[in-house]
Motif scaffolding. Sequence first.
Motif, PDB file in Angstrom:
ATOM      1  N   THR A 166      72.329  67.262  38.857  1.00 53.02           N
ATOM      2  CA  THR A 166      71.205  66.768  38.064  1.00 53.02           C
ATOM      3  C   THR A 166      71.099  65.259  38.182  1.00 53.02           C
ATOM      4  O   THR A 166      72.088  64.535  38.054  1.00 53.02           O
ATOM      5  N   LEU A 167      69.877  64.769  38.427  1.00 56.00           N
ATOM      6  CA  LEU A 167      69.646  63.341  38.645  1.00 56.00           C
ATOM      7  C   LEU A 167      68.940  62.666  37.475  1.00 56.00           C
ATOM      8  O   LEU A 167      68.931  61.441  37.387  1.00 56.00           O
ATOM      9  N   GLY A 168      68.341  63.442  36.599  1.00 58.03           N
ATOM     10  CA  GLY A 168      67.619  62.861  35.469  1.00 58.03           C
ATOM     11  C   GLY A 168      66.436  63.722  35.095  1.00 58.03           C
ATOM     12  O   GLY A 168      66.216  64.801  35.665  1.00 58.03           O
ATOM     13  N   SER A 169      65.651  63.255  34.130  1.00 53.32           N
ATOM     14  CA  SER A 169      64.493  64.013  33.671  1.00 53.32           C
ATOM     15  C   SER A 169      63.459  63.073  33.064  1.00 53.32           C
ATOM     16  O   SER A 169      63.769  61.926  32.722  1.00 53.32           O
ATOM     17  N   VAL A 170      62.227  63.559  32.948  1.00 54.00           N
ATOM     18  CA  VAL A 170      61.156  62.830  32.276  1.00 54.00           C
ATOM     19  C   VAL A 170      60.342  63.830  31.456  1.00 54.00           C
ATOM     20  O   VAL A 170      60.371  65.038  31.719  1.00 54.00           O
ATOM     21  N   GLU A 171      59.596  63.314  30.469  1.00 54.10           N
ATOM     22  CA  GLU A 171      58.714  64.140  29.667  1.00 54.10           C
ATOM     23  C   GLU A 171      57.321  63.535  29.629  1.00 54.10           C
ATOM     24  O   GLU A 171      57.164  62.308  29.671  1.00 54.10           O
ATOM     25  N   ALA A 172      56.320  64.388  29.545  1.00 55.04           N
ATOM     26  CA  ALA A 172      54.936  63.977  29.297  1.00 55.04           C
ATOM     27  C   ALA A 172      54.500  64.689  28.030  1.00 55.04           C
ATOM     28  O   ALA A 172      54.594  65.912  27.940  1.00 55.04           O
ATOM     29  N   ASP A 173      54.037  63.919  27.053  1.00 53.57           N
ATOM     30  CA  ASP A 173      53.795  64.497  25.733  1.00 53.57           C
ATOM     31  C   ASP A 173      52.659  63.766  25.017  1.00 53.57           C
ATOM     32  O   ASP A 173      52.867  62.718  24.410  1.00 53.57           O
ATOM     33  N   GLY A 174      51.451  64.286  25.105  1.00 53.99           N
ATOM     34  CA  GLY A 174      50.333  63.758  24.346  1.00 53.99           C
ATOM     35  C   GLY A 174      49.922  62.359  24.771  1.00 53.99           C
ATOM     36  O   GLY A 174      50.342  61.834  25.790  1.00 53.99           O
ATOM     37  N   ASP A 175      49.070  61.734  23.947  1.00 56.86           N
ATOM     38  CA  ASP A 175      48.531  60.424  24.281  1.00 56.86           C
ATOM     39  C   ASP A 175      49.595  59.338  24.337  1.00 56.86           C
ATOM     40  O   ASP A 175      49.453  58.349  25.045  1.00 56.86           O
ATOM     41  N   ALA A 176      50.678  59.493  23.577  1.00 62.73           N
ATOM     42  CA  ALA A 176      51.725  58.464  23.562  1.00 62.73           C
ATOM     43  C   ALA A 176      52.399  58.355  24.920  1.00 62.73           C
ATOM     44  O   ALA A 176      52.733  57.263  25.381  1.00 62.73           O
ATOM     45  N   THR A 177      52.629  59.463  25.575  1.00 62.54           N
ATOM     46  CA  THR A 177      53.253  59.482  26.895  1.00 62.54           C
ATOM     47  C   THR A 177      52.535  60.492  27.774  1.00 62.54           C
ATOM     48  O   THR A 177      53.052  61.567  28.055  1.00 62.54           O
ATOM     49  N   PRO A 178      51.306  60.192  28.228  1.00 61.16           N
ATOM     50  CA  PRO A 178      50.560  61.170  29.002  1.00 61.16           C
ATOM     51  C   PRO A 178      51.156  61.456  30.369  1.00 61.16           C
ATOM     52  O   PRO A 178      50.903  62.509  30.935  1.00 61.16           O
ATOM     53  N   TYR A 179      51.920  60.523  30.905  1.00 58.89           N
ATOM     54  CA  TYR A 179      52.641  60.763  32.153  1.00 58.89           C
ATOM     55  C   TYR A 179      54.112  60.412  31.951  1.00 58.89           C
ATOM     56  O   TYR A 179      54.434  59.394  31.345  1.00 58.89           O
ATOM     57  N   GLY A 180      54.982  61.260  32.504  1.00 56.33           N
ATOM     58  CA  GLY A 180      56.389  60.896  32.613  1.00 56.33           C
ATOM     59  C   GLY A 180      56.596  60.305  33.989  1.00 56.33           C
ATOM     60  O   GLY A 180      56.212  60.910  34.991  1.00 56.33           O
ATOM     61  N   VAL A 181      57.181  59.120  34.072  1.00 50.16           N
ATOM     62  CA  VAL A 181      57.259  58.393  35.339  1.00 50.16           C
ATOM     63  C   VAL A 181      58.694  57.935  35.584  1.00 50.16           C
ATOM     64  O   VAL A 181      59.356  57.438  34.672  1.00 50.16           O
ATOM     65  N   THR A 182      59.163  58.074  36.813  1.00 45.02           N
ATOM     66  CA  THR A 182      60.487  57.578  37.157  1.00 45.02           C
ATOM     67  C   THR A 182      60.595  57.352  38.661  1.00 45.02           C
ATOM     68  O   THR A 182      59.696  57.684  39.428  1.00 45.02           O
ATOM     69  N   ARG A 183      61.698  56.768  39.063  1.00 42.81           N
ATOM     70  CA  ARG A 183      62.019  56.583  40.475  1.00 42.81           C
ATOM     71  C   ARG A 183      63.457  56.983  40.705  1.00 42.81           C
ATOM     72  O   ARG A 183      64.344  56.674  39.904  1.00 42.81           O
ATOM     73  N   ILE A 184      63.702  57.706  41.793  1.00 43.63           N
ATOM     74  CA  ILE A 184      65.048  58.072  42.213  1.00 43.63           C
ATOM     75  C   ILE A 184      65.195  57.598  43.648  1.00 43.63           C
ATOM     76  O   ILE A 184      64.620  58.183  44.559  1.00 43.63           O
ATOM     77  N   GLY A 185      65.937  56.512  43.853  1.00 41.51           N
ATOM     78  CA  GLY A 185      65.987  55.901  45.177  1.00 41.51           C
ATOM     79  C   GLY A 185      64.595  55.438  45.572  1.00 41.51           C
ATOM     80  O   GLY A 185      63.952  54.690  44.855  1.00 41.51           O
ATOM     81  N   LYS A 186      64.094  55.897  46.715  1.00 42.32           N
ATOM     82  CA  LYS A 186      62.744  55.544  47.165  1.00 42.32           C
ATOM     83  C   LYS A 186      61.701  56.586  46.753  1.00 42.32           C
ATOM     84  O   LYS A 186      60.537  56.484  47.120  1.00 42.32           O
ATOM     85  N   LEU A 187      62.137  57.568  45.986  1.00 42.45           N
ATOM     86  CA  LEU A 187      61.245  58.640  45.562  1.00 42.45           C
ATOM     87  C   LEU A 187      60.614  58.308  44.216  1.00 42.45           C
ATOM     88  O   LEU A 187      61.309  58.051  43.238  1.00 42.45           O
ATOM     89  N   TRP A 188      59.274  58.288  44.175  1.00 44.20           N
ATOM     90  CA  TRP A 188      58.519  58.030  42.957  1.00 44.20           C
ATOM     91  C   TRP A 188      57.966  59.336  42.431  1.00 44.20           C
ATOM     92  O   TRP A 188      57.453  60.149  43.199  1.00 44.20           O
ATOM     93  N   ILE A 189      58.042  59.528  41.116  1.00 49.45           N
ATOM     94  CA  ILE A 189      57.666  60.813  40.518  1.00 49.45           C
ATOM     95  C   ILE A 189      56.802  60.568  39.281  1.00 49.45           C
ATOM     96  O   ILE A 189      57.140  59.736  38.437  1.00 49.45           O
ATOM     97  N   VAL A 190      55.701  61.310  39.182  1.00 51.27           N
ATOM     98  CA  VAL A 190      54.822  61.240  38.018  1.00 51.27           C
ATOM     99  C   VAL A 190      54.571  62.667  37.524  1.00 51.27           C
ATOM    100  O   VAL A 190      54.070  63.512  38.268  1.00 51.27           O
ATOM    101  N   LEU A 191      54.929  62.922  36.265  1.00 48.45           N
ATOM    102  CA  LEU A 191      54.711  64.221  35.625  1.00 48.45           C
ATOM    103  C   LEU A 191      53.508  64.130  34.704  1.00 48.45           C
ATOM    104  O   LEU A 191      53.411  63.209  33.878  1.00 48.45           O
ATOM    105  N   ASP A 192      52.584  65.090  34.816  1.00 50.65           N
ATOM    106  CA  ASP A 192      51.385  65.101  33.985  1.00 50.65           C
ATOM    107  C   ASP A 192      51.596  65.976  32.755  1.00 50.65           C
ATOM    108  O   ASP A 192      52.564  66.759  32.668  1.00 50.65           O
ATOM    109  N   LEU A 193      50.662  65.866  31.804  1.00 54.26           N
ATOM    110  CA  LEU A 193      50.736  66.633  30.563  1.00 54.26           C
ATOM    111  C   LEU A 193      50.769  68.138  30.790  1.00 54.26           C
ATOM    112  O   LEU A 193      51.379  68.870  30.016  1.00 54.26           O
ATOM    113  N   ASP A 194      50.104  68.609  31.846  1.00 56.24           N
ATOM    114  CA  ASP A 194      50.040  70.048  32.080  1.00 56.24           C
ATOM    115  C   ASP A 194      51.173  70.550  32.964  1.00 56.24           C
ATOM    116  O   ASP A 194      51.205  71.715  33.333  1.00 56.24           O
TER     117      ASP A 194
END
Length: 209
Positions: A166-194
């Motif tokens: 396991t490398l980590g996690s992100v959450e997307a939850d309503g208007d406060a955090t509509p996208y969960g965003v992170t980077r792992i090395g050179k990999l960029w990741i964006v999680l949407d509300l759905d």
Amino acid sequence: MLMQLPSRRNSFRLATTAAVAALAVLTPAAGALAATGAPHTAASGTRPAGHPEGGGQYVRTVKLADGISIGKIYKLGDHHYREEGFADGSSFGSIEAGPAKPYAAGNLNGMITVLDNNGNVVSWIQRTSQGSGPHTEKLADGETVAKVSKLGPQHHKATFSRGGHTLGSVEADGDATPYGVTRIGKLWIVLDLDGGIASYVGRPIPTRA
């Protein structure tokens, strides 16, 4: 699924998450972005470039992934930056990253832009989708796996692993955090509300005068 435009003036849908480390920009690669869904229309009240409403000290300008838009970077404080997007000389929104929320992401009709709290910017056009809601998918580097779970209405969590670790996690939850965003090395990741995920691999966007 990652097709939203700003729902309020001078803000791409803002998204930040206290997650993994600093940034870099991209080379298009497989990831996930829904090609469906009704995109919002652009925010009203656009204004000319060079007149920052959100304040800050101008740092530099970068060209965004669509080849037309630019992002102007402003420093608001230590590890606190704002990026404002402009097309045809008018602002279409801004995102902000700071000490408490080191990543911010905006989505303009499938052009995803990510800012970190060191003023680095990444931008890419997301063209493929591997699904939304609870699901498992392989990300743009071809090695990292995202397992998405639903925690509630418009509330998803993505947990990332590689080789069973396991490398980590992100959450997307309503208007406060509509996208969960992170980077792992050179990999960029964006999680949407759905539960849809966009991911890319790359390096920081070169500075443009």
